[in-house]
Write a protein that holds these residues in place. Structure first.
Motif, PDB file in Angstrom:
ATOM      1  N   PHE A  90      50.156  42.956  30.999  1.00  0.00           N
ATOM      2  CA  PHE A  90      50.259  41.295  30.415  1.00  0.00           C
ATOM      3  C   PHE A  90      51.211  41.271  29.897  1.00  0.00           C
ATOM      4  O   PHE A  90      51.241  41.537  28.504  1.00  0.00           O
ATOM      5  CB  PHE A  90      48.953  41.138  29.780  1.00  0.00           C
ATOM      6  N   LEU A  91      51.521  40.093  29.356  1.00  0.00           N
ATOM      7  CA  LEU A  91      53.216  39.427  28.709  1.00  0.00           C
ATOM      8  C   LEU A  91      52.837  38.175  28.309  1.00  0.00           C
ATOM      9  O   LEU A  91      52.973  37.239  29.376  1.00  0.00           O
ATOM     10  CB  LEU A  91      54.091  39.637  29.657  1.00  0.00           C
ATOM     11  N   LYS A  92      53.025  37.948  27.079  1.00  0.00           N
ATOM     12  CA  LYS A  92      53.494  37.015  26.662  1.00  0.00           C
ATOM     13  C   LYS A  92      54.529  36.624  25.503  1.00  0.00           C
ATOM     14  O   LYS A  92      54.592  37.479  24.487  1.00  0.00           O
ATOM     15  CB  LYS A  92      52.174  36.785  25.498  1.00  0.00           C
ATOM     16  N   PRO A  93      55.677  36.356  26.392  1.00  0.00           N
ATOM     17  CA  PRO A  93      57.398  36.692  25.370  1.00  0.00           C
ATOM     18  C   PRO A  93      57.219  35.654  23.747  1.00  0.00           C
ATOM     19  O   PRO A  93      56.173  34.993  24.184  1.00  0.00           O
ATOM     20  CB  PRO A  93      57.740  35.455  26.384  1.00  0.00           C
ATOM     21  N   LYS A  94      57.796  36.506  23.150  1.00  0.00           N
ATOM     22  CA  LYS A  94      57.899  35.152  22.354  1.00  0.00           C
ATOM     23  C   LYS A  94      58.511  34.571  22.013  1.00  0.00           C
ATOM     24  O   LYS A  94      59.288  33.998  21.531  1.00  0.00           O
ATOM     25  CB  LYS A  94      58.140  36.555  20.334  1.00  0.00           C
ATOM     26  N   LEU A  95      60.184  34.947  23.001  1.00  0.00           N
ATOM     27  CA  LEU A  95      61.373  34.198  23.673  1.00  0.00           C
ATOM     28  C   LEU A  95      60.641  33.294  23.689  1.00  0.00           C
ATOM     29  O   LEU A  95      59.778  32.422  24.505  1.00  0.00           O
ATOM     30  CB  LEU A  95      62.203  34.647  23.957  1.00  0.00           C
ATOM     31  N   LEU A  96      61.345  32.449  23.049  1.00  0.00           N
ATOM     32  CA  LEU A  96      61.504  30.523  23.594  1.00  0.00           C
ATOM     33  C   LEU A  96      61.547  30.522  24.636  1.00  0.00           C
ATOM     34  O   LEU A  96      61.961  31.418  25.702  1.00  0.00           O
ATOM     35  CB  LEU A  96      62.170  29.514  22.628  1.00  0.00           C
ATOM     36  N   MET A  97      60.780  29.002  25.481  1.00  0.00           N
ATOM     37  CA  MET A  97      61.160  28.910  26.777  1.00  0.00           C
ATOM     38  C   MET A  97      61.996  29.050  27.883  1.00  0.00           C
ATOM     39  O   MET A  97      62.446  29.614  28.731  1.00  0.00           O
ATOM     40  CB  MET A  97      60.513  27.921  27.228  1.00  0.00           C
ATOM     41  N   ASN A  98      63.057  28.553  26.990  1.00  0.00           N
ATOM     42  CA  ASN A  98      64.714  28.407  27.761  1.00  0.00           C
ATOM     43  C   ASN A  98      65.104  29.939  27.916  1.00  0.00           C
ATOM     44  O   ASN A  98      65.867  29.722  28.872  1.00  0.00           O
ATOM     45  CB  ASN A  98      65.557  26.979  26.835  1.00  0.00           C
ATOM     46  N   VAL A  99      64.768  30.314  27.105  1.00  0.00           N
ATOM     47  CA  VAL A  99      65.501  32.232  27.223  1.00  0.00           C
ATOM     48  C   VAL A  99      64.632  33.235  27.536  1.00  0.00           C
ATOM     49  O   VAL A  99      64.797  34.333  27.527  1.00  0.00           O
ATOM     50  CB  VAL A  99      66.379  32.441  25.789  1.00  0.00           C
ATOM     51  N   SER A 100      62.925  32.527  27.757  1.00  0.00           N
ATOM     52  CA  SER A 100      61.705  33.706  27.971  1.00  0.00           C
ATOM     53  C   SER A 100      62.290  34.594  29.399  1.00  0.00           C
ATOM     54  O   SER A 100      61.281  35.930  29.398  1.00  0.00           O
ATOM     55  CB  SER A 100      60.792  32.651  28.052  1.00  0.00           C
ATOM     56  N   GLY A 101      62.997  34.361  30.114  1.00  0.00           N
ATOM     57  CA  GLY A 101      63.271  35.125  31.576  1.00  0.00           C
ATOM     58  C   GLY A 101      64.180  36.890  30.313  1.00  0.00           C
ATOM     59  O   GLY A 101      63.601  37.966  31.317  1.00  0.00           O
ATOM     60  N   LYS A 102      64.359  36.652  29.664  1.00  0.00           N
ATOM     61  CA  LYS A 102      65.024  37.833  28.900  1.00  0.00           C
ATOM     62  C   LYS A 102      63.676  39.405  28.959  1.00  0.00           C
ATOM     63  O   LYS A 102      63.611  40.204  29.469  1.00  0.00           O
ATOM     64  CB  LYS A 102      65.995  37.697  28.200  1.00  0.00           C
ATOM     65  N   SER A 103      63.039  38.583  28.596  1.00  0.00           N
ATOM     66  CA  SER A 103      61.557  39.330  27.940  1.00  0.00           C
ATOM     67  C   SER A 103      60.530  39.655  29.249  1.00  0.00           C
ATOM     68  O   SER A 103      60.580  40.466  29.679  1.00  0.00           O
ATOM     69  CB  SER A 103      60.228  37.934  26.926  1.00  0.00           C
ATOM     70  N   VAL A 104      60.562  39.045  30.326  1.00  0.00           N
ATOM     71  CA  VAL A 104      60.170  38.961  32.235  1.00  0.00           C
ATOM     72  C   VAL A 104      61.166  40.144  32.464  1.00  0.00           C
ATOM     73  O   VAL A 104      60.447  41.589  32.591  1.00  0.00           O
ATOM     74  CB  VAL A 104      59.897  38.323  32.776  1.00  0.00           C
ATOM     75  N   ALA A 105      62.171  40.564  32.209  1.00  0.00           N
ATOM     76  CA  ALA A 105      63.302  41.305  33.107  1.00  0.00           C
ATOM     77  C   ALA A 105      63.066  42.514  32.332  1.00  0.00           C
ATOM     78  O   ALA A 105      62.747  43.619  33.165  1.00  0.00           O
ATOM     79  CB  ALA A 105      64.614  40.673  33.218  1.00  0.00           C
ATOM     80  N   LEU A 106      62.998  42.571  31.087  1.00  0.00           N
ATOM     81  CA  LEU A 106      62.514  44.105  29.968  1.00  0.00           C
ATOM     82  C   LEU A 106      61.481  45.115  30.689  1.00  0.00           C
ATOM     83  O   LEU A 106      61.717  45.556  30.718  1.00  0.00           O
ATOM     84  CB  LEU A 106      62.952  43.818  28.868  1.00  0.00           C
ATOM     85  N   THR A 107      60.479  43.536  30.341  1.00  0.00           N
ATOM     86  CA  THR A 107      59.291  44.205  30.646  1.00  0.00           C
ATOM     87  C   THR A 107      59.120  44.776  32.107  1.00  0.00           C
ATOM     88  O   THR A 107      58.813  45.543  32.156  1.00  0.00           O
ATOM     89  CB  THR A 107      58.202  43.173  30.542  1.00  0.00           C
ATOM     90  N   LEU A 108      59.369  43.990  33.177  1.00  0.00           N
ATOM     91  CA  LEU A 108      59.408  44.670  34.307  1.00  0.00           C
ATOM     92  C   LEU A 108      59.959  45.916  34.728  1.00  0.00           C
ATOM     93  O   LEU A 108      59.769  47.106  35.297  1.00  0.00           O
ATOM     94  CB  LEU A 108      60.225  43.443  35.323  1.00  0.00           C
ATOM     95  N   ARG A 109      61.734  46.079  34.016  1.00  0.00           N
ATOM     96  CA  ARG A 109      62.182  46.932  34.494  1.00  0.00           C
ATOM     97  C   ARG A 109      61.536  48.625  33.301  1.00  0.00           C
ATOM     98  O   ARG A 109      61.342  49.241  34.003  1.00  0.00           O
ATOM     99  CB  ARG A 109      64.290  46.954  33.646  1.00  0.00           C
ATOM    100  N   ASN A 110      61.385  47.912  32.254  1.00  0.00           N
ATOM    101  CA  ASN A 110      60.727  49.189  31.505  1.00  0.00           C
ATOM    102  C   ASN A 110      59.142  49.314  31.311  1.00  0.00           C
ATOM    103  O   ASN A 110      59.083  50.758  30.946  1.00  0.00           O
ATOM    104  CB  ASN A 110      61.064  48.799  29.820  1.00  0.00           C
TER     105      ASN A 110
END
Length: 213
Positions: A90-110
């Motif tokens: 489960f992931l809840k990004p801390k980044l604001l909405m318009n840049v939250s994809g970076k958190s998604v990509a990092l979690t997927l990769r790591n």
């Protein structure tokens, strides 16, 4: 059941939103993510490496019944289907909405093994669906949603699952509308371990997982 020599399926469930504006229409994805984490007793802790709150668990998922099957004496005498143990992050990004994809990509990769965009299930608000309604979707454009657009850009692809959570449209400017607090009826629909909306979302998650090859 998953064989000893094979890795269990592993899915990433993301709740999009602005954590600085909790319980608003734009953050309904995070409301549902928090409710799912509580439902399955998954503590979320902040992970700087992915810029978000993360939790892990394993849940048994029953296969979906096939159309045209399950009737007659033979089906009645058949052994019940065995559940499959599925890993979830489960992931809840801390980044604001318009840049939250970076958190998604990092979690997927790591964090996800095996890693594939098809293992992602994004929960996000949708102006196109009526309030209290959900609509699963696979792939396609962002349809104007900044968090989905950021996720597409960060993953360099559209091929991931979304569960759109309806918030409808108001008469005012969209930016103002989505940042308003969820009306009490809508908040109670999405917030809580046994909330009706949370149960509907989980059924959609189960269907996505069961259909994965």
């Amino acid at each position: 059941m998953t064989g000893k020599d094979s890795q269990p399926k592993h899915f990433l469930i993301v709740g999009l939103g602005n954590y600085t504006h909790p319980n608003t229409r734009h953050s309904v994805g995070q409301v549902v993510l928090d409710s799912l984490a509580e439902r399955f007793q998954v503590p979320l802790s902040y992970d700087r490496s992915v810029m978000g709150w993360v939790g892990n668990t394993e849940i048994d998922i029953l296969p979906q019944p096939q159309k045209g099957k399950g009737k007659g004496k033979q089906a009645a005498d058949a052994a019940p289907p065995e559940p499959e143990r599925i890993k979830f992050t489960f992931l809840k990004p801390k980044l604001l909405m318009n840049v939250s994809g970076k958190s998604v990509a990092l979690t997927l990769r790591n964090k996800i093994r095996p890693s594939t965009n098809r293992s992602i299930i994004v929960l996000h608000d949708s102006l196109e669906q009526k309030p209290l309604k959900i609509s699963p979707k696979y792939s396609g454009s962002a349809n104007g949603h900044n968090g989905v657009r950021s996720t597409i850009d960060s993953l360099a692809g559209q091929d991931f699952h979304r569960i759109r959570l309806g918030i409808g449209r108001g008469p005012q400017d969209v930016a103002d509308f989505v940042l308003e607090p969820l009306p009490s009826k809508e908040l109670s629909h999405w917030d809580g371990t046994e909330a009706e909306g949370v149960s509907e979302v989980w059924k959609a998650v189960e269907a996505i997982v069961a259909s994965a090859k």
